[in-house]
Scaffold this motif. Structure first.
Motif, PDB file in Angstrom:
ATOM      1  N   ASP A   1      42.480  33.762  30.459  1.00  0.00           N
ATOM      2  CA  ASP A   1      41.167  33.432  30.224  1.00  0.00           C
ATOM      3  C   ASP A   1      40.490  32.496  30.993  1.00  0.00           C
ATOM      4  OD1 ASP A   1      41.241  34.853  27.937  1.00  0.00           O
ATOM      5  OD2 ASP A   1      41.690  33.247  26.458  1.00  0.00           O
ATOM      6  N   GLU A   2      41.467  31.334  31.543  1.00  0.00           N
ATOM      7  CA  GLU A   2      40.827  30.456  32.516  1.00  0.00           C
ATOM      8  C   GLU A   2      40.076  31.046  33.805  1.00  0.00           C
ATOM      9  OE1 GLU A   2      43.882  30.595  31.187  1.00  0.00           O
ATOM     10  OE2 GLU A   2      44.916  28.607  31.167  1.00  0.00           O
ATOM     11  N   VAL A   3      40.894  32.212  34.205  1.00  0.00           N
ATOM     12  CA  VAL A   3      40.299  33.176  35.279  1.00  0.00           C
ATOM     13  C   VAL A   3      39.004  33.701  34.817  1.00  0.00           C
ATOM     14  CG1 VAL A   3      40.877  34.759  37.061  1.00  0.00           C
ATOM     15  CG2 VAL A   3      42.688  33.561  36.259  1.00  0.00           C
ATOM     16  N   LYS A   4      38.977  34.315  33.902  1.00  0.00           N
ATOM     17  CA  LYS A   4      37.801  34.971  33.117  1.00  0.00           C
ATOM     18  C   LYS A   4      36.617  34.067  33.396  1.00  0.00           C
ATOM     19  CE  LYS A   4      40.205  38.333  30.421  1.00  0.00           C
ATOM     20  NZ  LYS A   4      40.302  38.869  29.251  1.00  0.00           N
ATOM     21  N   ALA A   5      37.091  32.838  32.954  1.00  0.00           N
ATOM     22  CA  ALA A   5      35.847  31.866  32.647  1.00  0.00           C
ATOM     23  C   ALA A   5      35.476  31.320  34.248  1.00  0.00           C
ATOM     24  CB  ALA A   5      36.691  30.587  31.967  1.00  0.00           C
ATOM     25  N   PHE A   6      36.289  31.404  35.083  1.00  0.00           N
ATOM     26  CA  PHE A   6      36.030  31.131  36.377  1.00  0.00           C
ATOM     27  C   PHE A   6      35.065  31.966  36.963  1.00  0.00           C
ATOM     28  CE2 PHE A   6      37.215  30.737  40.997  1.00  0.00           C
ATOM     29  CZ  PHE A   6      36.486  29.493  41.237  1.00  0.00           C
TER      30      PHE A   6
ATOM     31  N   ILE B   1      38.456  38.818  40.651  1.00  0.00           N
ATOM     32  CA  ILE B   1      39.408  38.073  40.854  1.00  0.00           C
ATOM     33  C   ILE B   1      40.682  38.599  40.551  1.00  0.00           C
ATOM     34  CG2 ILE B   1      40.445  35.834  40.736  1.00  0.00           C
ATOM     35  CD1 ILE B   1      37.808  34.518  40.033  1.00  0.00           C
ATOM     36  N   GLU B   2      41.391  38.746  41.504  1.00  0.00           N
ATOM     37  CA  GLU B   2      42.718  39.483  41.538  1.00  0.00           C
ATOM     38  C   GLU B   2      43.894  38.269  41.344  1.00  0.00           C
ATOM     39  OE1 GLU B   2      42.976  43.705  43.728  1.00  0.00           O
ATOM     40  OE2 GLU B   2      42.939  41.970  44.835  1.00  0.00           O
ATOM     41  N   GLY B   3      44.853  38.582  40.732  1.00  0.00           N
ATOM     42  CA  GLY B   3      46.104  37.984  40.409  1.00  0.00           C
ATOM     43  C   GLY B   3      46.392  37.415  38.894  1.00  0.00           C
ATOM     44  N   SER B   4      45.676  37.486  38.049  1.00  0.00           N
ATOM     45  CA  SER B   4      45.680  36.995  36.964  1.00  0.00           C
ATOM     46  C   SER B   4      44.224  37.110  35.869  1.00  0.00           C
ATOM     47  CB  SER B   4      45.845  35.545  36.787  1.00  0.00           C
ATOM     48  OG  SER B   4      45.904  35.253  35.279  1.00  0.00           O
TER      49      SER B   4
ATOM     50  N   ALA C   1      44.292  46.178  37.429  1.00  0.00           N
ATOM     51  CA  ALA C   1      45.003  45.833  36.468  1.00  0.00           C
ATOM     52  C   ALA C   1      45.350  44.262  37.075  1.00  0.00           C
ATOM     53  CB  ALA C   1      46.275  46.549  36.299  1.00  0.00           C
ATOM     54  N   ASN C   2      45.507  43.449  36.261  1.00  0.00           N
ATOM     55  CA  ASN C   2      45.777  42.130  36.471  1.00  0.00           C
ATOM     56  C   ASN C   2      44.780  41.101  37.236  1.00  0.00           C
ATOM     57  OD1 ASN C   2      47.746  39.692  36.111  1.00  0.00           O
ATOM     58  ND2 ASN C   2      48.542  40.077  38.223  1.00  0.00           N
ATOM     59  N   ALA C   3      43.634  41.467  36.657  1.00  0.00           N
ATOM     60  CA  ALA C   3      42.451  40.990  37.350  1.00  0.00           C
ATOM     61  C   ALA C   3      41.412  40.547  36.440  1.00  0.00           C
ATOM     62  CB  ALA C   3      41.893  41.982  38.341  1.00  0.00           C
ATOM     63  N   ALA C   4      40.719  39.485  36.513  1.00  0.00           N
ATOM     64  CA  ALA C   4      39.512  39.236  35.831  1.00  0.00           C
ATOM     65  C   ALA C   4      38.260  39.460  36.465  1.00  0.00           C
ATOM     66  CB  ALA C   4      39.709  37.708  35.529  1.00  0.00           C
ATOM     67  N   ALA C   5      37.284  39.788  35.715  1.00  0.00           N
ATOM     68  CA  ALA C   5      35.884  40.319  36.277  1.00  0.00           C
ATOM     69  C   ALA C   5      34.833  39.571  35.419  1.00  0.00           C
ATOM     70  CB  ALA C   5      35.775  41.621  36.403  1.00  0.00           C
ATOM     71  N   ALA C   6      33.748  39.355  36.011  1.00  0.00           N
ATOM     72  CA  ALA C   6      32.494  39.093  35.284  1.00  0.00           C
ATOM     73  C   ALA C   6      31.091  39.459  35.838  1.00  0.00           C
ATOM     74  CB  ALA C   6      32.490  37.224  35.224  1.00  0.00           C
ATOM     75  N   THR C   7      30.167  39.692  34.974  1.00  0.00           N
ATOM     76  CA  THR C   7      28.629  39.915  35.516  1.00  0.00           C
ATOM     77  C   THR C   7      27.857  38.886  35.249  1.00  0.00           C
ATOM     78  OG1 THR C   7      28.370  41.518  33.704  1.00  0.00           O
ATOM     79  CG2 THR C   7      29.538  42.394  35.428  1.00  0.00           C
ATOM     80  N   TYR C   8      26.647  39.131  35.944  1.00  0.00           N
ATOM     81  CA  TYR C   8      25.598  38.151  35.404  1.00  0.00           C
ATOM     82  C   TYR C   8      24.136  38.627  35.887  1.00  0.00           C
ATOM     83  CZ  TYR C   8      22.347  34.312  34.991  1.00  0.00           C
ATOM     84  OH  TYR C   8      21.317  33.485  34.756  1.00  0.00           O
ATOM     85  N   VAL C   9      23.292  38.834  34.982  1.00  0.00           N
ATOM     86  CA  VAL C   9      21.979  39.117  35.477  1.00  0.00           C
ATOM     87  C   VAL C   9      21.115  38.103  34.835  1.00  0.00           C
ATOM     88  CG1 VAL C   9      19.813  40.693  35.233  1.00  0.00           C
ATOM     89  CG2 VAL C   9      22.250  41.602  35.608  1.00  0.00           C
ATOM     90  N   HIS C  10      20.058  37.291  35.747  1.00  0.00           N
ATOM     91  CA  HIS C  10      19.205  36.197  35.313  1.00  0.00           C
ATOM     92  C   HIS C  10      18.207  36.835  34.606  1.00  0.00           C
ATOM     93  CE1 HIS C  10      17.982  32.153  35.811  1.00  0.00           C
ATOM     94  NE2 HIS C  10      16.572  32.462  36.490  1.00  0.00           N
TER      95      HIS C  10
END
Length: 277
Positions: A164-169, A158-161, A138-147
């Motif tokens: 949307d800015e954190v999701k983008a990062f 990323i934990e802490g928030s 909870a209170n974390a942002a995540a992302a995945t990528y496959v080339h």
């Protein structure tokens, strides 16, 4: 006709098939060795083990996300002909689904059964080389990528928030990982043996450089340490120059974002899969 463990072993040695497959074949053949060997050949299992030492330099990486759950897998094969096949792609997708459903990292018996079936069809050595399951807190942002080539995949949490800015990062960090393929996340993870070896290499190079002869030892020591530090900055994710702002490191960019969103951010999970590495 009854058969013994020695019969199973003998059938395995003559066909290269797995022990369990040999046992099943003998059961089906009522203990007849010749018939059991024929069954294994018909099923494509004979000599499967003999193919297991062939290099698996090709394959696919698949990442899937379902809510706060993420799975990323690497499924390997021998040729790009197979890795680009739609059936192999479907199996790789299924492997990620299996990891998601299992809720744990690592290859499972279900993965093996899935791979064995398609390996028989293509007659190539294949495996689920690695599989990671991540549960986003909870209170974390995540992302995945496959080339686009399916040979590089990344996951960042990323934990802490969860702004949307954190999701983008997090997404930018996934792209950064794919572009720069760091060997480690942090310097603390780099083996001391690797650092010592690189230090010796740099020292030898400096000793062979005529311009270094007149320099004081303390200056030489400083230059040597500078070379080691520069190398570590290049191979460690958080110390690399950030892909979208090369004036600062990834770690520094995270600190800047922490101030922007008013929360202490940290990398909870950083995963990079590069096919075959």
């Amino acid at each position: 006709m009854a058969f013994t463990a020695a019969d199973v072993k003998a059938l395995r040695e003559s066909t290269g098939a797995g022990m369990l497959d040999c046992k099943k074949a003998l059961q089906q053949a009522d203990g007849n060795m010749a018939e059991a060997e024929k069954i294994l050949k018909e099923k494509g299992l004979a000599a499967m083990a003999k193919r297991s030492d062939r290099a698996t330099a090709e394959g696919r990486i698949v990442a899937k996300r379902d809510g706060n759950k993420i799975a990323i897998v690497e499924v390997t094969c021998e040729t790009d002909f197979v890795s680009n096949n739609a059936d192999f792609g479907a199996v790789a997708e299924k492997a990620a689904e299996i990891t998601m459903a299992a809720g744990k990292s690592g290859a499972t018996d279900e993965h093996k059964a899935l791979i064995d079936e398609i390996a028989i069809k293509f007659r190539e050595n294949m495996s689920v080389r690695r599989a990671e399951f991540i549960e986003v807190p909870a209170n974390a942002a995540a992302a995945t990528y496959v080339h686009f080539n399916n040979k590089i995949g990344s996951v960042v949490v990323i934990e802490g928030s969860d702004k949307d800015e954190v999701k983008a990062f997090a997404n930018e960090c996934c792209l950064h990982l794919a572009a720069y393929t760091p060997s480690y996340v942090r310097k603390e993870e780099v083996p001391q043996s690797f650092i010592d070896e690189q230090r010796e290499i740099f020292a030898s190079q400096m000793a062979a450089d005529p311009k270094m002869e007149s320099k004081p030892q303390n200056v030489k020591d400083g230059i040597l340490q500078g070379k080691v530090t520069k190398l570590l900055d290049e191979i460690c994710f958080v110390d690399q120059k950030f892909i979208n702002d090369e004036k600062v490191s990834v770690e520094k960019k995270l600190e800047e974002l922490s101030k922007t969103v008013g929360a202490k951010l940290s990398f909870a999970k950083v995963i990079l899969f590069v096919l075959g590495k």
